[in-house]
Design a protein around this motif. Structure first.
Motif, PDB file in Angstrom:
ATOM      1  N   PRO A   1      -2.411  -1.026  -5.348  1.00 34.25           N
ATOM      2  CA  PRO A   1      -1.956  -1.342  -3.994  1.00 34.25           C
ATOM      3  C   PRO A   1      -0.793  -2.312  -4.029  1.00 34.25           C
ATOM      4  O   PRO A   1      -0.663  -3.109  -4.963  1.00 34.25           O
ATOM      5  CB  PRO A   1      -3.199  -1.964  -3.348  1.00 34.25           C
ATOM      6  CG  PRO A   1      -4.018  -2.460  -4.494  1.00 34.25           C
ATOM      7  CD  PRO A   1      -3.767  -1.518  -5.616  1.00 34.25           C
TER       8      PRO A   1
ATOM      9  N   CYS B   1      -1.675   2.775   3.083  1.00 27.87           N
ATOM     10  CA  CYS B   1      -1.475   3.819   2.075  1.00 27.87           C
ATOM     11  C   CYS B   1      -0.052   4.333   2.227  1.00 27.87           C
ATOM     12  O   CYS B   1       0.219   5.212   3.051  1.00 27.87           O
ATOM     13  CB  CYS B   1      -2.490   4.930   2.255  1.00 27.87           C
ATOM     14  SG  CYS B   1      -2.557   6.070   0.864  1.00 27.87           S
TER      15      CYS B   1
ATOM     16  N   LEU C   1      -6.457   5.902   0.196  1.00 25.47           N
ATOM     17  CA  LEU C   1      -6.884   4.659  -0.446  1.00 25.47           C
ATOM     18  C   LEU C   1      -8.259   4.884  -1.046  1.00 25.47           C
ATOM     19  O   LEU C   1      -9.207   5.228  -0.328  1.00 25.47           O
ATOM     20  CB  LEU C   1      -6.926   3.513   0.559  1.00 25.47           C
ATOM     21  CG  LEU C   1      -5.578   2.999   1.066  1.00 25.47           C
ATOM     22  CD1 LEU C   1      -5.782   1.945   2.130  1.00 25.47           C
ATOM     23  CD2 LEU C   1      -4.744   2.438  -0.082  1.00 25.47           C
TER      24      LEU C   1
END
Length: 642
Positions: A98, A105, A117
């Motif tokens: 991330p 996302c 995600l």
């Protein structure tokens, strides 16, 4: 553009319900689900639920439900229905960290995937047939052949609004089975259509070759059969097969079979043997299909022929293909006077007509014609081969392919066809398969089961072909030196005759390998990777010289002729090099350097550019031309003529 969507949790599955008529389908258990078929659709059409995945912590799965959470997409309308569904599994399972610890996302997944995600990591979940961290690569198995059903022939297919695909076909000759799939991987029986059950006054036999379609008002089923009074012998020696029609508000409510255009002089259901007074083309016998308002069918005279008419105007019948039509002179001997099983579809403004040629136990194969309009889809246009029968080293049939239908899922197209299985040349059964299609630059499909392998020539050398599969298996020699000799090309047709007639689908091949020798000892080889679907591959051998330039171009007007010019590396042109007197209406040419129209020969190493020109009626002053640079190593030179 999709309207606003609402997402809720049901059996831990995100459900996307765009504010339109597109539907979320309910599963038999009552839990919400979305059809798996959505994985065939591009990411750009998916409903905007992905960004709400971060809210899943507050979503409680129902008891006994699947704990996985999947995004769902919207639906896309096609000419055969509206498809909704669920995204496919990730292409390679790789996760992307991330960014800045955020929950958004924002991973770029291109046109063939959707960002998710998973455990706070962004991943691309790829559409079926695509792979890679960003869904940028074709999956290795994308073009593998999929079994639909054993002992099922003459398939028809229909895409329903909820994304399911219904398949029917010939089996047994009394009823028409109905199969259903939501993923194009597994097909389950949902019953059958039994004409006797729907028509208490008649018995039916030779129930063959269905066609499924849908209008706004009803589902339609066309099929061929003999029909006799209830209790009478069937088949009847006084009859031939003829086509009947049934319709209903659903597949489950299809009604009794009815004849087409009864009591008229139009093309019609004609049960007696022989021909009606208006001529044989007015007897609708087998293999009918309704597409975009056009009705195509097969009639008998001197073999099998295809004709068509607009459903709204049956007074005007046009010839399409066959020995007794105006295109009879174009039916080759290897087609065995059989042109049948028409199938039409449209892609990117181009219309396509598939048809099958040859006897089922002879030279049976699929052919193709393309045109800008349905009315121009006939044998007056160029005919291309799509499949070739598979034979063992003794010449006995092992496998044949034909009578296909095409289904579209967004920009993905699938060929559904029957495959004959033979033992010592005798037919055992016919099974239905599905295979994803791919297309040449000019929009025509790649072949189903053959590959033309080429390489450069070495002086005094002979050659042998091996194939290496994706799983690492090597079949060698697949085609030995005794069959190839000193030639620098060979067609691989789905079998290794010199490896115990091993059958190998082209989609399973990872590489073609050419062994070469000038002393009989095959030690040296060169190898070229293969993508599993292309018609051509070039194997580069160090120090070898090219022997031909395989040139292919698009078809223009039906009556157009073509001419080929070449430019030397010093900038001078030879035009025409191979003129219309030699090419005529052909759409490809293996150029060996022989400029037959100019009476000169040009070394291939000296050619810089190839130009193809097109003209009608010999008016070369108004010719349209396209060109492309050439260099050694190209499997084929595709030239676009504007």
């Amino acid at each position: 553009m999709l309207g606003p969507s609402s997402c809720c949790c049901s059996s831990a599955t995100i459900r996307c319900s765009p504010a339109s008529s597109r539907r979320v389908v309910s599963s038999p258990t009552g839990h919400g689900r979305v059809s798996d078929m959505a994985r065939w659709w591009p990411e750009s059409t998916r409903c905007a639920c992905a960004l709400l995945l971060a809210a899943l912590a507050s979503c409680s799965p129902t008891s006994g439900g699947d704990a996985s959470v999947r995004p769902t997409d919207g639906s896309v309308a096609t000419d055969r229905g509206v498809v909704d569904g669920e995204a496919s599994p990730p292409g390679d399972g790789s996760a992307i960290e991330p960014r800045d610890g955020g929950s958004e996302c924002d991973l770029e997944c291109g046109a063939h995937g959707v960002c998710l995600l998973e455990a706070a990591n962004a991943v691309c979940r790829c559409d079926d047939g695509w792979s890679g961290a960003h869904c940028e690569d074709r999956a290795p198995e994308a073009f593998d052949r999929v079994l639909v059903a054993l002992d099922l022939a003459d398939p028809a297919a229909l895409v329903l609004e909820d994304g399911r695909v219904i398949v029917s076909g010939t089996r047994g000759g009394r009823t028409l089975p109905l199969l259903e799939s939501s993923d194009l991987r597994s097909f389950d029986s949902i019953g059958d259509y039994d004409p006797q059950r729907n028509d208490p006054g008649h018995d039916y036999c030779h129930v063959w070759a269905p066609d499924l379609s849908r209008t706004d008002e009803a589902f339609h089923l066309y099929f061929s059969a003999q029909r006799v009074s209830r209790g009478s012998p069937c088949p009847s020696g006084a009859q031939d097969v003829a086509t009947y029609h049934s319709e209903g508000a659903s597949l489950a409510t299809l009604g009794p079979p009815e004849p087409i255009h009864p009591g008229t002089a139009f093309p019609r259901t004609y049960a007696p043997r022989g021909c009606p007074p208006e001529g044989c083309r007015h007897a609708i016998r087998i293999d009918s299909t309704l597409s975009d308002g056009w009705f195509h069918y097969v009639w008998f005279s001197g073999g099998n022929n295809i004709s068509a008419f607009r459903w709204a105007d049956p007074t005007r019948v046009i010839d399409v293909a066959g020995p007794a039509t105006r295109f009879g002179h174009l039916v080759s001997a290897e087609e065995e006077a059989i042109n049948e099983a028409p199938e039409l579809f449209e892609r990117r403004g181009m219309n396509y007509l598939f048809f099958s040629t040859g006897w089922f136990d002879g030279q049976y194969a699929m052919k193709l014609v393309t045109a800008p309009s349905i009315e121009e889809l006939h044998r007056g246009r160029a005919t291309r081969r799509i499949s070739t029968p598979v034979r063992d080293r003794a010449g006995n049939l092992l496998e044949s392919h034909g009578h296909n239908t095409v289904i579209a899922m967004g920009e993905e197209y699938f060929n559904v066809f029957h495959q004959g299985a033979f033992e010592r040349g005798a037919l055992i059964r016919r099974d239905t398969y599905l295979q994803r299609m791919s297309f040449h630059p000019d929009g025509t499909p790649q072949s189903l089961n053959f590959v033309d392998v080429r390489w450069g020539a070495l002086e005094g050398h002979r050659y042998s072909l091996d194939v290496r599969l994706r799983d690492g298996t090597i079949f060698g020699p697949c085609i030995a030196v005794g069959r190839i000799g000193e030639r620098a090309t060979v067609r691989f047709g789905g079998v290794c005759p010199d490896r115990d007639d091993a059958r190998v689908e082209k989609s399973k091949i990872a590489a073609f390998r050419i062994y070469y020798t000038d002393d009989g000892d095959f030690r040296e080889f060169a190898e070229a990777a293969y993508d599993g679907h292309s018609d051509d591959v070039f194997v580069a051998i160090a120090g070898a010289r090219p022997t031909v330039i395989p040139v292919r171009w698009n078809e223009r007007e039906t009556a157009a002729e073509y001419s080929l010019d070449v430019q030397r590396r010093d900038g001078t042109w030879i035009a025409p090099c191979v003129g219309a007197a030699f090419l005529g209406r052909a759409l490809e040419h293996d150029f060996s350097g022989d400029c037959r129209s100019a009476g000169v020969r040009v070394p291939l190493e000296d050619i810089a550019t190839v130009r193809v020109c097109s003209a009608e009626g010999g008016d070369w002053a108004r010719a349209s031309c396209g060109r492309r640079a050439w260099h050694d190593g190209l499997a084929r030179l595709d030239v676009e003529v504007p």
